[in-house]
Design a protein around this motif. Structure first.
Motif, PDB file in Angstrom:
ATOM      1  N   ASP A  99       0.822  -1.207   0.000  1.00  0.00           N
ATOM      2  CA  ASP A  99       0.000   0.000   0.000  1.00  0.00           C
ATOM      3  C   ASP A  99       0.856   1.256   0.000  1.00  0.00           C
ATOM      4  O   ASP A  99       0.545   2.223  -0.688  1.00  0.00           O
ATOM      5  CB  ASP A  99      -0.922   0.021   1.216  1.00  0.00           C
ATOM      6  CG  ASP A  99      -2.041  -0.981   1.098  1.00  0.00           C
ATOM      7  OD1 ASP A  99      -2.421  -1.322  -0.035  1.00  0.00           O
ATOM      8  OD2 ASP A  99      -2.532  -1.427   2.154  1.00  0.00           O
TER       9      ASP A  99
ATOM     10  N   ARG B 188       2.044   1.837  -3.432  1.00  0.00           N
ATOM     11  CA  ARG B 188       1.007   2.399  -4.296  1.00  0.00           C
ATOM     12  C   ARG B 188       0.770   3.872  -3.978  1.00  0.00           C
ATOM     13  O   ARG B 188       0.486   4.672  -4.869  1.00  0.00           O
ATOM     14  CB  ARG B 188      -0.286   1.606  -4.135  1.00  0.00           C
ATOM     15  CG  ARG B 188      -1.452   2.104  -4.947  1.00  0.00           C
ATOM     16  CD  ARG B 188      -1.171   2.304  -6.422  1.00  0.00           C
ATOM     17  NE  ARG B 188      -0.697   1.109  -7.064  1.00  0.00           N
ATOM     18  CZ  ARG B 188      -0.166   1.076  -8.287  1.00  0.00           C
ATOM     19  NH1 ARG B 188      -0.064   2.180  -8.994  1.00  0.00           N
ATOM     20  NH2 ARG B 188       0.268  -0.040  -8.792  1.00  0.00           N
ATOM     21  N   ILE B 189       0.912   4.264  -2.721  1.00  0.00           N
ATOM     22  CA  ILE B 189       0.746   5.674  -2.370  1.00  0.00           C
ATOM     23  C   ILE B 189       1.868   6.508  -2.986  1.00  0.00           C
ATOM     24  O   ILE B 189       1.641   7.592  -3.519  1.00  0.00           O
ATOM     25  CB  ILE B 189       0.697   5.855  -0.834  1.00  0.00           C
ATOM     26  CG1 ILE B 189      -0.633   5.357  -0.297  1.00  0.00           C
ATOM     27  CG2 ILE B 189       0.903   7.303  -0.437  1.00  0.00           C
ATOM     28  CD1 ILE B 189      -0.727   5.359   1.210  1.00  0.00           C
TER      29      ILE B 189
ATOM     30  N   GLY C 298       1.590   5.853  -7.110  1.00  0.00           N
ATOM     31  CA  GLY C 298       0.270   5.785  -7.739  1.00  0.00           C
ATOM     32  C   GLY C 298       0.159   6.741  -8.910  1.00  0.00           C
ATOM     33  O   GLY C 298       0.574   7.893  -8.824  1.00  0.00           O
TER      34      GLY C 298
ATOM     35  N   ASP D  23      -6.085   6.506  -6.989  1.00  0.00           N
ATOM     36  CA  ASP D  23      -5.327   5.331  -6.572  1.00  0.00           C
ATOM     37  C   ASP D  23      -4.672   5.549  -5.214  1.00  0.00           C
ATOM     38  O   ASP D  23      -4.602   4.636  -4.398  1.00  0.00           O
ATOM     39  CB  ASP D  23      -4.253   4.987  -7.602  1.00  0.00           C
ATOM     40  CG  ASP D  23      -4.840   4.518  -8.918  1.00  0.00           C
ATOM     41  OD1 ASP D  23      -5.922   3.892  -8.877  1.00  0.00           O
ATOM     42  OD2 ASP D  23      -4.237   4.784  -9.967  1.00  0.00           O
ATOM     43  N   ARG D  24      -4.206   6.745  -4.976  1.00  0.00           N
ATOM     44  CA  ARG D  24      -3.592   7.054  -3.684  1.00  0.00           C
ATOM     45  C   ARG D  24      -4.631   7.039  -2.555  1.00  0.00           C
ATOM     46  O   ARG D  24      -4.358   6.560  -1.458  1.00  0.00           O
ATOM     47  CB  ARG D  24      -2.900   8.407  -3.755  1.00  0.00           C
ATOM     48  CG  ARG D  24      -1.652   8.359  -4.609  1.00  0.00           C
ATOM     49  CD  ARG D  24      -0.910   9.682  -4.549  1.00  0.00           C
ATOM     50  NE  ARG D  24       0.362   9.553  -5.224  1.00  0.00           N
ATOM     51  CZ  ARG D  24       0.586   9.953  -6.474  1.00  0.00           C
ATOM     52  NH1 ARG D  24      -0.390  10.508  -7.168  1.00  0.00           N
ATOM     53  NH2 ARG D  24       1.774   9.801  -7.021  1.00  0.00           N
TER      54      ARG D  24
ATOM     55  N   ALA E  39      -5.434   3.415  -1.852  1.00  0.00           N
ATOM     56  CA  ALA E  39      -4.338   2.781  -1.118  1.00  0.00           C
ATOM     57  C   ALA E  39      -4.310   3.236   0.338  1.00  0.00           C
ATOM     58  O   ALA E  39      -4.035   2.441   1.240  1.00  0.00           O
ATOM     59  CB  ALA E  39      -3.005   3.094  -1.796  1.00  0.00           C
TER      60      ALA E  39
END
Length: 89
Positions: free
Chosen positions: A20, A23-24, A27, A32-33, A36
């Motif tokens: 996660d 992804r942050i 992203g 998406d952030r 996540a």
């Protein structure tokens, strides 16, 4: 046996937290952030519940409820900020 299961579950949620975080940071979009970040809150809740089971105390379940409420409010506030550029009207 339960200790091994708790350790395995905690390790899986730890890996999920790292993914996660990845992804942050990387992203491609703000949505998406946000997703996540919300998933990270869910993983932290799961880790708190697992730790509460391991310790055998109920205080960590209450802490998980507080994290859930704060996580929900922060997700809604961040979404409103991105949609309207203002949190409080």
């Amino acid at each position: 046996m339960i200790e091994a299961a708790l350790l395995f579950a905690a390790a899986c949620y730890g890996v999920a937290l790292l993914l996660d975080l990845w992804r942050i940071v990387l992203g491609p979009d703000a949505a998406d952030r946000i997703l996540a970040l919300d998933t990270m809150v869910i993983n932290v809740i799961a880790l708190l519940v697992l730790y509460g089971i391991w310790r055998g105390t109920a205080i960590y379940f209450e802490a998980a409820m507080l994290v859930a409420m704060v996580g929900f409010v922060s997700t809604v506030a961040y979404c409103r900020f991105l949609l309207r550029s203002d949190i409080i009207e």
